[in-house]
Design a protein around this motif. Sequence first.
Motif, PDB file in Angstrom:
ATOM      1  N   PHE A  68      -2.310   4.131   7.863  1.00 42.66           N
ATOM      2  CA  PHE A  68      -0.421   4.027   6.067  1.00 42.66           C
ATOM      3  C   PHE A  68       0.784   4.168   6.065  1.00 42.66           C
ATOM      4  O   PHE A  68       1.314   3.461   7.389  1.00 42.66           O
ATOM      5  CB  PHE A  68      -0.328   6.219   6.236  1.00 42.66           C
ATOM      6  N   THR A  69       0.945   3.495   5.386  1.00 41.30           N
ATOM      7  CA  THR A  69       2.448   2.817   5.442  1.00 41.30           C
ATOM      8  C   THR A  69       3.250   3.807   4.184  1.00 41.30           C
ATOM      9  O   THR A  69       2.556   4.281   2.938  1.00 41.30           O
ATOM     10  CB  THR A  69       2.593   1.560   4.875  1.00 41.30           C
ATOM     11  N   THR A  70       4.400   4.180   4.545  1.00 42.15           N
ATOM     12  CA  THR A  70       4.971   5.330   3.727  1.00 42.15           C
ATOM     13  C   THR A  70       5.476   4.642   2.647  1.00 42.15           C
ATOM     14  O   THR A  70       7.054   3.586   3.551  1.00 42.15           O
ATOM     15  CB  THR A  70       5.841   6.612   4.327  1.00 42.15           C
ATOM     16  N   ARG A 108       4.613  12.032  -0.284  1.00 43.48           N
ATOM     17  CA  ARG A 108       4.904  10.638  -0.240  1.00 43.48           C
ATOM     18  C   ARG A 108       4.204  10.057  -0.351  1.00 43.48           C
ATOM     19  O   ARG A 108       2.510   9.980  -1.146  1.00 43.48           O
ATOM     20  CB  ARG A 108       4.374  11.116   1.342  1.00 43.48           C
ATOM     21  N   LEU A 117       1.935   6.938   0.003  1.00 40.47           N
ATOM     22  CA  LEU A 117       1.447   5.948   1.050  1.00 40.47           C
ATOM     23  C   LEU A 117       0.513   5.157   0.590  1.00 40.47           C
ATOM     24  O   LEU A 117       0.023   4.960  -0.756  1.00 40.47           O
ATOM     25  CB  LEU A 117       0.753   6.836   1.696  1.00 40.47           C
ATOM     26  N   GLU A 162       9.232   9.115   0.189  1.00 43.52           N
ATOM     27  CA  GLU A 162       9.534  10.229   0.399  1.00 43.52           C
ATOM     28  C   GLU A 162      10.040  11.516  -0.239  1.00 43.52           C
ATOM     29  O   GLU A 162      11.495  10.827  -0.069  1.00 43.52           O
ATOM     30  CB  GLU A 162       8.683  10.252   2.374  1.00 43.52           C
ATOM     31  N   ASP A 216      -3.286   6.904  11.855  1.00 45.13           N
ATOM     32  CA  ASP A 216      -2.090   6.795  11.762  1.00 45.13           C
ATOM     33  C   ASP A 216      -1.799   5.399  10.825  1.00 45.13           C
ATOM     34  O   ASP A 216      -0.835   5.386   9.990  1.00 45.13           O
ATOM     35  CB  ASP A 216      -0.892   7.597  12.151  1.00 45.13           C
ATOM     36  N   HIS A 221      -3.070   2.534   1.943  1.00 45.59           N
ATOM     37  CA  HIS A 221      -3.640   3.429   2.641  1.00 45.59           C
ATOM     38  C   HIS A 221      -4.341   1.870   3.254  1.00 45.59           C
ATOM     39  O   HIS A 221      -4.942   1.487   2.358  1.00 45.59           O
ATOM     40  CB  HIS A 221      -4.657   4.223   2.512  1.00 45.59           C
TER      41      HIS A 221
END
Lengths: 226, 329
Positions: free
Chosen positions: A192-194, A164, A166, A197, A189, A168
Amino acid sequence: MNQQPTDSENIAGIGSTARSIISLLLAIHLIILSVLLSGSLVGVDGEYRSEIQARLFGLFNVYGQPLQMDVTAKPYYLYQGNPLDDDLILAVDLLDEDGEVSETVLLGSAEDNLSGDRRKMRLIARVIASAIRNPDYEAMAPLYAKNVGGFVLKKKGVKRGVIRCLTHDPLRINFVSSDGTTEEDPYADVYFTTHYEADVWISENGKVEILKRASQSQVAPTDEGS
Amino acid sequence: MNMIRNYYQDLTQTVSKSWEAFWFVRVETKTVSLLRLLVGSIALIYALLFTIQLTDWYAADGILSSSFTISMLSTEDNNYAYYWSLLYYVNTPVELWILHSIGLLVIGAFAVGFQTRYTSIAAFIFVASYAQRAPMLAGLIEPLLCPMVLYLCFAPCGNYFSVDAWLRAKKQKLADRKVEDSLGANITLRLIQVHLCMFYAMMALTKLGGYTWWGGESMWWLIAQNHSPLVDLRFLRDAPLFVFSWTHLVVLFELCFPLLIWVKVFRPLLIVLSILHWISLSLVTGNWEFGLLILALNVAFFSPEFVQSFLAKPEKSETIKGKDATQAA
């Protein structure tokens, strides 16, 4: 600390023809340098470059790029509020034979002891996240992710994982939560942006394979009536 | 009409004289020699950082193999078609280690001033090769380090503080050890000065393209990053006015530097401020090599006398002229 000539008579140290040639070369170099530097200015909504500047920029890069004078896409602004200005990291979930996450490696993070140079990993993560945001370069993201994922799987002796990319996000200076307290856990959580993936695995012939996981918008709606 | 012609003549003469006085003067080579020592040392640190997991990153089966890098660059737009690197031609771990070792030796020889005329050119080839091996990983330091090493190729920067100078001193008698002033040293120093000022202007102007620098929050966003800062300054969240002031001062300093550094009276002040500026920014952003380099380049504004007063014993001065030379003989 002034840079003074040691002897004013030395000004005439070389002939006028040589001076003219050197002057011409210096002028050309400085003009190219000024175009390359001013043509690389960026704002939150992209590059600030006129049409004439863009054309000159492309022409002068023949000279500037081999000498590594080009500053395109280098974040000399340090921070401008762009989505990719925050620290980007790569998380690799290592899966056991039951498909459960046995360990998560955070490449480029402060705890990363695997990649050696954490900053390089953060730059790779930035390349992946940038590619994902640009349809022209989107196909590059899985190629980088595959190489990084394969590197981690081989280092850890694991066959399967999930990689993934991410962001931060940092804490806001003036953040106050709904209950009136400030959020103090930067690893919650919500920070965090994904961006990307994908499943990554080592096939039976030893090759690394990758398959992007569908994003929320790409998943077909379920048929609730059935 | 005469007035216009006179003005034009006056303008061209003034510009021409100023240009010659700026570029075509011979200067002592102490300053440029000290710059070689500093820039060469930073180039060596930069190259040494490639040693970390060299083959994991750059071997044929590494994360960024040569073929992968070249294929990635060729898929980008045509602006990226002019990269070159000696490291593109080595792929096995043994080849990589051999070339990397040669690179370190060459850059190290340049830094200590051994066969400087030749090693300066070779060092530039290696530094540029490292920088362009994986351009997608290039950071802030490469576009400044490579041109600086290139400029130093034009100057006799091994005349002082070098192995060359030490060997020459061993061979020659004291009276013969006169080091001549150099036009190349002046052109190199001027190029470094102008390049540095243009860089400062670019950095300041590009910051002004973002609202976070106008709004005063940029320094907070840098401080609050979770992985890149070298020190944790997040306690400054309780002092927002300090953070906002810091943000504005960063931009103000970078705007002022390229203008005021040419004014003699401001020069020492700006150099002291630049030390504070770059140490603090390096700690916050983690770009310590870039901070180190840009600090080292301040030396380009030092006079040879100033360099001498710091780094050499006056009674053992190597430039012996006139009466002193006669006495020594």
